[in-house]
Write an enzyme that holds these catalytic residues in place. Structure first.
Site, short mmCIF file in Angstrom:
data_model
loop_
_atom_site.label_atom_id
_atom_site.label_comp_id
_atom_site.label_asym_id
_atom_site.label_seq_id
_atom_site.Cartn_x
_atom_site.Cartn_y
_atom_site.Cartn_z
N LYS A 159 0.58 -1.33 -0.13
CA LYS A 159 0.04 -0.03 0.03
C LYS A 159 0.92 1.05 0.25
CE LYS A 159 -4.06 0.47 1.96
NZ LYS A 159 -5.33 0.58 0.80
N1 PMP Z 1 -7.34 -3.15 -3.60
C1 PMP Z 1 -6.92 -1.68 -3.35
C2 PMP Z 1 -6.35 -1.10 -4.39
C3 PMP Z 1 -7.22 -1.02 -2.08
O1 PMP Z 1 -6.77 0.25 -1.90
C4 PMP Z 1 -8.06 -1.73 -1.12
C5 PMP Z 1 -8.25 -1.08 0.21
N2 PMP Z 1 -6.92 -1.34 1.20
C6 PMP Z 1 -8.25 -3.09 -1.44
C7 PMP Z 1 -7.94 -3.61 -2.59
C8 PMP Z 1 -9.05 -3.83 -0.33
O2 PMP Z 1 -8.13 -4.29 0.90
P1 PMP Z 1 -8.74 -4.71 2.25
O3 PMP Z 1 -9.60 -5.47 2.41
O4 PMP Z 1 -7.34 -5.12 2.96
O5 PMP Z 1 -9.24 -3.07 2.86
#
Ligand code: PMP
Length: 306
Positions: A159
């Protein structure tokens, strides 16, 4: 109107939002050299609980590793700080944003002279990410003209702040087209993910999770796969095309912010009935029970803020 985040944990100190400030010469502001997380705390019968804290903190440190950022705090210190932000602000439920970034030591493109990273954790009250109406009626998606970046272009499993330029372009394009959210395809044209959500679809009662490939390994996706299997669904991880989604009985998106949000239209085509899908809403209800501490089977996923 400016967002209100109350007390922010800023490099180890709790400070009011107005005092949590950085220099205009911050490396991350110029080059997107930050990493972050997004968590939620939910109100439960035993007080606020953070959902899957360990997994989010682990991903935060993995993102730092990818970028070679040195974090001047241990995972345990970050776990404690995340809880402290919820506690200090007296939230019963909130969204939590840990962020680490390269500071203002030097502005050469190489970020590493700015090590160790600076770190902050803020939290604010945030309702349904795509709006109540999207949850009730299903969100309208369009396929973005912006492709999701290949694995040798950007580190999509981390991220990283800079990755979100791709998401922002897609989200703006969707919004300008009157849609709620964007679907991004990978460079081969297969379904990747939403600008901030992973994608699932249902066909003949089988739940298909779009495979990780270039996508962020979403923690909600992992949770939903486990919960759906417990509900008796057969779950398959697949590489999918956009027309497979057009032909699906149901499509939904998942993420910490978006939770489980049904998709009613994709590229102006109704998905199934063009309403929030039945299976989707059943899985959503089960997910909401888990995060709200109403299913003892998943107690290990909750960290209570005492
Ligand atoms: N894909 C992207 C690009 C994201 O930013 C997120 C949000 N964090 C997700 C998928 C979903 O991830 P998570 O379930 O860990 O929030």
């Amino acid at each position: 109107s400016k967002m209100k985040a109350g007390l922010i944990w800023f490099n180890g100190q709790m400070v009011p939002q107005e005092e949590a400030k950085v220099s205009v010469l911050t490396h991350a502001l110029h080059y997107g050299t930050s990493i972050f997380e997004g968590l939620r705390a939910y109100n439960t019968p035993q007080g606020p609980a953070i959902f899957r804290l360990q997994e989010h903190t682990e991903r935060f440190f993995h993102s730092a590793k990818v970028m070679m950022f040195e974090l001047p705090f241990s995972p345990e210190q970050i776990n404690q700080a995340i809880q402290e932000v919820v506690r200090a602000n007296g939230y019963t439920s909130c969204y939590i944003r840990p962020l680490a970034w390269m500071g203002a030591h030097t502005l050469g493109v190489n970020p590493l002279p700015n090590n160790p990273a600076e770190v902050m954790i803020a939290a604010w009250e945030w309702g349904t990410y795509l709006g109540e109406e999207a949850v009730r009626k299903g969100a309208r998606l369009i396929t973005s003209s912006w492709a999701r970046f290949p694995a040798n272009v950007m580190p999509g499993k981390a991220k990283v702040g800079g990755n979100y330029v791709n998401s922002a372009l897609a989200r703006v394009e969707a919004q300008q087209a009157g849609a709620d959210e964007a679907l991004l395809l990978d460079k081969e044209g297969f379904v990747a993910e939403g600008s901030g959500e992973n994608i699932f679809f249902i066909r003949h009662g089988v739940l298909y999770a779009v495979e990780h490939s270039v996508n962020l390994m979403g923690i909600t996706r992992d949770s939903v796969i486990t919960i759906a299997r417990d509900l008796g669904y057969e779950v398959r991880e697949v590489r999918a095309t956009r027309d497979q989604l057009y032909m699906a009985d149901e499509v939904f998106m998942v993420g910490t912010a978006a939770e489980v949000t049904p998709v009613s239209y994709l590229d102006h085509r109704a998905i199934g009935t063009g309403k929030a899908g039945e299976h989707t809403m059943k899985i959503r209800a089960a997910y909401m029970d888990v995060v709200h501490g109403k299913n003892p089977k998943y107690a290990a996923w909750l960290t209570y803020v005492k």
